[in-house]
Scaffold this motif. Structure first.
Motif, short mmCIF file in Angstrom:
data_model
loop_
_atom_site.label_atom_id
_atom_site.label_comp_id
_atom_site.label_asym_id
_atom_site.label_seq_id
_atom_site.Cartn_x
_atom_site.Cartn_y
_atom_site.Cartn_z
N PRO A 5 0.75 -1.10 -0.07
CA PRO A 5 -0.04 0.09 0.10
C PRO A 5 0.73 1.28 -0.06
O PRO A 5 0.48 2.47 -0.66
CB PRO A 5 -0.65 -0.25 1.44
CG PRO A 5 -0.94 -1.51 1.52
CD PRO A 5 0.25 -2.09 1.00
N ALA A 6 1.96 1.35 0.76
CA ALA A 6 2.90 2.65 0.74
C ALA A 6 3.35 2.65 -0.51
O ALA A 6 3.63 3.92 -1.01
CB ALA A 6 3.95 2.47 1.98
N ARG A 11 3.58 5.92 -5.76
CA ARG A 11 3.73 5.97 -7.17
C ARG A 11 2.36 6.66 -7.76
O ARG A 11 2.44 7.39 -8.81
CB ARG A 11 3.53 4.44 -7.59
CG ARG A 11 4.66 3.72 -7.43
CD ARG A 11 4.50 2.18 -7.84
NE ARG A 11 5.79 1.43 -7.71
CZ ARG A 11 6.02 0.21 -7.97
NH1 ARG A 11 4.71 -0.72 -8.31
NH2 ARG A 11 7.18 -0.46 -7.84
N LEU A 12 1.16 6.54 -6.98
CA LEU A 12 0.00 7.29 -7.46
C LEU A 12 0.40 8.77 -7.44
O LEU A 12 0.01 9.53 -8.32
CB LEU A 12 -1.24 7.04 -6.54
CG LEU A 12 -2.20 7.92 -6.78
CD1 LEU A 12 -2.96 7.62 -8.31
CD2 LEU A 12 -3.54 7.52 -5.90
N ALA A 64 11.14 6.51 -11.22
CA ALA A 64 11.64 5.22 -12.30
C ALA A 64 10.51 4.43 -12.77
O ALA A 64 10.36 4.26 -14.10
CB ALA A 64 12.70 4.61 -11.62
N PHE A 65 9.67 3.89 -11.88
CA PHE A 65 8.58 3.05 -12.22
C PHE A 65 7.53 3.69 -13.15
O PHE A 65 7.20 3.21 -13.95
CB PHE A 65 7.94 2.68 -11.06
CG PHE A 65 6.90 1.53 -11.19
CD1 PHE A 65 7.27 0.18 -11.08
CD2 PHE A 65 5.54 2.09 -11.19
CE1 PHE A 65 5.98 -0.54 -11.58
CE2 PHE A 65 4.46 1.11 -11.40
CZ PHE A 65 4.71 -0.17 -11.56
N PHE A 186 4.74 14.64 -2.45
CA PHE A 186 4.47 13.76 -1.34
C PHE A 186 3.98 14.58 -0.37
O PHE A 186 4.03 14.31 0.85
CB PHE A 186 5.79 13.24 -0.79
CG PHE A 186 6.34 12.04 -1.77
CD1 PHE A 186 5.39 11.45 -2.65
CD2 PHE A 186 7.47 11.58 -1.33
CE1 PHE A 186 6.04 10.47 -3.35
CE2 PHE A 186 7.97 10.36 -1.96
CZ PHE A 186 7.27 9.75 -3.01
N LEU A 187 3.58 15.98 -0.62
CA LEU A 187 3.11 16.76 0.59
C LEU A 187 1.97 16.29 1.09
O LEU A 187 1.25 16.73 2.30
CB LEU A 187 2.54 18.22 0.01
CG LEU A 187 3.89 19.17 -0.41
CD1 LEU A 187 3.53 20.48 -0.82
CD2 LEU A 187 4.96 19.25 0.83
N GLN A 188 1.04 15.39 0.36
CA GLN A 188 -0.08 14.82 1.16
C GLN A 188 0.16 13.56 1.75
O GLN A 188 -0.68 12.73 2.47
CB GLN A 188 -1.24 14.57 0.08
CG GLN A 188 -1.70 16.01 -0.52
CD GLN A 188 -2.18 17.01 0.41
OE1 GLN A 188 -3.03 16.59 1.38
NE2 GLN A 188 -1.66 18.14 0.38
#
Length: 345
Positions: A5-6, A11-12, A64-65, A186-188
């Motif tokens: 999940p992390a 990635r999302l 990268a992904f 990543f601020l959220q």
């Protein structure tokens, strides 16, 4: 079986940012540069700024992904501040790890950190200068930064402690810099989620000793201040501070827009600021007009605090014949003939 999940979360977050970069690139609004033309001009390059720490390594892995599934080229930059023994070795290791992720280009940039503004501010200025230079040289459309929700909360508290007004409380923007160059996916996301993503992917990370050194203000806040607040107020302090940042940013953006429009109305035909017209503005708008004027004359934006603008404001609202106000960057402000004169000495 899907990813942890992390890992899915990071990635999302990156996927959303890459979609935005692609949309802007196709519309012709991605960051323009004077760099050498790319061999693939229709495919934007996105760089990740990577220190080797958990946040930036997780960001690099997600870039990268996701880049392999989109029309995006992905590269990485690590900045060697030279503040610790072996920093060049650490930078070389980061280059190796980013290259193993098939990022290209990847490079390490060594910088010299000055002293202006204190060690943290000086290191930040040197880092961003290096990142800007790298983006220009490579023709990058965007640079991804690994700041998390926890970093945002710390930034809000630091702004509150400085008493610098609502703009400081707005923290870091998800998109910032000239031509929207810097992106913070990543601020959220909280720091714990990002670290879990590193563990799940077995990513080797480097913990910067400066992050736990009590000599640094942010380090004390991270390890002492925020935990004390959560102990006193309960869980949810970080989330509340991050939410405050967004609400403050919305308000600050609206006031900044108002001030930009008002500035033209309070200048005379020669472009000088008229004190009587400034006095008629709402205080929040007037102070923004003054800040814009001070910075326009050469005062470094990062060194102009609320106390400086309050002193200049008193030339308008508390005029008693006082002398010139000395400001950062050798700028001075004085009232003369009903006009506010701001110039670099």
């Amino acid at each position: 079986m899907g990813p942890h999940p992390a890992v899915a979360a990071i990635r999302l977050a990156v996927r959303r940012v890459l979609h935005d970069v692609l949309t802007e690139h196709r519309a012709g609004t991605a960051a323009p540069t004077d760099a050498v033309p790319s061999p693939e001009p229709t495919t934007p390059l996105v760089l990740v700024a990577c220190s080797g720490g958990a946040d930036s390594m997780a960001l690099a892995s997600a870039l990268a992904f996701e880049s392999r599934k989109l029309a995006v080229r992905a590269g990485g930059i690590t900045v060697d501040h030279g503040l610790q023994g072996g920093s060049d070795v650490r930078a070389a290791e980061v280059v190796t790890r980013l290259t193993a992720m098939r990022l290209d280009p990847v490079e390490s940039v060594a910088v010299t950190v000055g002293r202006e503004g204190g060690p943290e501010a000086a290191a930040r200025d040197a880092r961003y200068a290096a990142l800007d230079d790298a983006a220009d040289r490579h023709g990058a459309a965007a640079i991804l930064l690994g700041h998390t929700r926890d970093d945002q909360a710390e930034t809000v508290l630091l702004g509150l402690a400085r008493g610098s007004g609502i703009r400081s409380l707005s923290g870091m923007a998800a998109v910032s810099g000239a031509a929207r160059r810097y992106r913070r996916p990543f601020l959220q996301l909280d720091r714990q989620t990002v670290r879990k993503a590193c563990v799940a992917q077995e990513l080797a990370v480097w913990d910067d000793p400066h992050n736990s050194d009590p000599a640094y203000t942010r380090s004390r806040l991270r390890h002492e201040g925020l935990p004390a607040l959560e102990k006193a107020l309960g869980k949810g302090v970080v989330e509340a501070l991050a939410r405050t940042a967004q609400l403050s940013r919305d308000d600050a953006d609206a006031l900044d827009s108002w001030a930009a429009d008002a500035e033209a109305l309070v200048r005379d035909e020669a472009g000088r600021l008229e004190c009587a017209k400034l006095h008629g503005l709402p205080p929040a708008v007037r102070r923004r007009v003054l800040r814009r004027a001070v910075i326009a004359e050469g005062a470094p934006a990062g060194s102009v605090f609320a106390r400086h603008i309050e002193e200049v404001d008193r030339l308008i609202t508390g005029w008693r014949g006082q002398g010139a106000i000395n400001l950062p960057g050798r700028v001075e402000a004085r009232r003369q003939g009903g006009r506010l004169v701001i110039r670099q000495g």
